[in-house]
Design a protein around this motif. Structure first.
Motif, mmCIF file in Angstrom:
data_model
loop_
_atom_site.group_PDB
_atom_site.id
_atom_site.type_symbol
_atom_site.label_atom_id
_atom_site.label_comp_id
_atom_site.label_asym_id
_atom_site.label_seq_id
_atom_site.Cartn_x
_atom_site.Cartn_y
_atom_site.Cartn_z
ATOM 1 N N ARG A 70 14.250 40.715 24.179
ATOM 2 C CA ARG A 70 13.837 39.413 24.716
ATOM 3 C C ARG A 70 14.303 39.230 26.150
ATOM 4 O O ARG A 70 13.590 38.663 26.979
ATOM 5 C CB ARG A 70 14.383 38.292 23.841
ATOM 6 N N SER A 71 15.499 39.700 26.447
ATOM 7 C CA SER A 71 16.028 39.588 27.807
ATOM 8 C C SER A 71 15.152 40.352 28.804
ATOM 9 O O SER A 71 14.828 39.839 29.880
ATOM 10 C CB SER A 71 17.454 40.126 27.839
ATOM 11 N N ILE A 72 14.761 41.557 28.444
ATOM 12 C CA ILE A 72 13.913 42.366 29.330
ATOM 13 C C ILE A 72 12.539 41.721 29.488
ATOM 14 O O ILE A 72 12.018 41.607 30.601
ATOM 15 C CB ILE A 72 13.774 43.802 28.799
ATOM 16 N N VAL A 73 11.948 41.282 28.392
ATOM 17 C CA VAL A 73 10.622 40.671 28.442
ATOM 18 C C VAL A 73 10.664 39.379 29.258
ATOM 19 O O VAL A 73 9.762 39.107 30.059
ATOM 20 C CB VAL A 73 10.054 40.429 27.031
ATOM 21 N N ASP A 74 11.719 38.589 29.106
ATOM 22 C CA ASP A 74 11.844 37.367 29.906
ATOM 23 C C ASP A 74 11.954 37.680 31.391
ATOM 24 O O ASP A 74 11.391 36.976 32.231
ATOM 25 C CB ASP A 74 13.045 36.543 29.448
ATOM 26 N N GLY A 75 12.667 38.753 31.727
ATOM 27 C CA GLY A 75 12.744 39.182 33.123
ATOM 28 C C GLY A 75 11.384 39.592 33.656
ATOM 29 O O GLY A 75 11.020 39.277 34.791
ATOM 30 N N LEU A 76 10.612 40.279 32.841
ATOM 31 C CA LEU A 76 9.261 40.674 33.244
ATOM 32 C C LEU A 76 8.341 39.462 33.357
ATOM 33 O O LEU A 76 7.468 39.413 34.231
ATOM 34 C CB LEU A 76 8.691 41.687 32.249
ATOM 35 N N ARG A 77 8.544 38.475 32.497
ATOM 36 C CA ARG A 77 7.727 37.253 32.569
ATOM 37 C C ARG A 77 7.972 36.521 33.888
ATOM 38 O O ARG A 77 7.046 35.949 34.472
ATOM 39 C CB ARG A 77 8.038 36.339 31.395
ATOM 40 N N TYR A 78 9.218 36.538 34.364
ATOM 41 C CA TYR A 78 9.512 35.900 35.651
ATOM 42 C C TYR A 78 8.887 36.699 36.794
ATOM 43 O O TYR A 78 8.447 36.134 37.793
ATOM 44 C CB TYR A 78 11.024 35.757 35.859
ATOM 45 N N LEU A 79 8.815 37.991 36.641
ATOM 46 C CA LEU A 79 8.225 38.852 37.672
ATOM 47 C C LEU A 79 6.721 38.614 37.818
ATOM 48 O O LEU A 79 6.147 38.866 38.869
ATOM 49 C CB LEU A 79 8.512 40.306 37.326
ATOM 50 N N VAL A 80 6.076 38.115 36.788
ATOM 51 C CA VAL A 80 4.636 37.862 36.815
ATOM 52 C C VAL A 80 4.261 36.822 37.882
ATOM 53 O O VAL A 80 3.128 36.813 38.360
ATOM 54 C CB VAL A 80 4.132 37.427 35.413
ATOM 55 N N HIS A 81 5.206 35.988 38.302
ATOM 56 C CA HIS A 81 4.907 34.963 39.317
ATOM 57 C C HIS A 81 4.303 35.560 40.583
ATOM 58 O O HIS A 81 3.435 34.943 41.204
ATOM 59 C CB HIS A 81 6.156 34.170 39.681
#
Length: 133
Positions: A70-81
């Protein structure tokens, strides 16, 4: 109110204001995300996910640490910006946050390898004609 000069960095987003364009990227954030997950020296990929990839929630593979996933996926979700090119892949791997398995983690690693190879990408707002940015 005082003049604080031109914006250059805000919440992990780097802002470069040139005469021809305004560029937003998160290369520093992406490199920190890779380092945090021991992927800084990985071999870069050229696509964000495998072609015709079929993952399922009913996977029988070994469970992985859900908190780390979840931590990695959340980091990737922020990168989507600033990286719309990874939005589909991040949305796909987000579906497996409840009970992540080894095949889901492999997809996350693939995506991190893609980020490694495309860290200089971002969003560019070009100056059009004589208009202001």
């Amino acid at each position: 109110m005082s003049n604080l000069s031109a914006l250059s960095y805000y919440l992990g987003i780097e802002v470069r204001q040139g005469t021809e364009a305004l560029t937003l990227d998160q290369s520093m954030y992406a490199s920190k995300l890779l380092e945090r997950n021991d992927m800084a020296k990985c071999k870069p990929c050229v696509t964000p996910m495998e072609e015709r990839l079929k993952l399922t929630k009913a996977s029988t593979m070994v469970k992985v640490d859900a908190t780390l996933y979840r931590s990695i996926v959340d980091g990737l979700r922020y990168l989507v910006h600033t990286r719309p090119d990874i939005a589909l892949a991040v949305g796909y791997i987000s579906c497996f946050m409840e009970d992540p398995r080894e095949d889901h983690r492999a997809m996350v690693k693939w995506l991190l390898c893609y980020v490694k190879g495309t860290m200089d990408q971002g969003i560019v707002f070009p100056k059009i004609g004589g208009s202001r940015l």
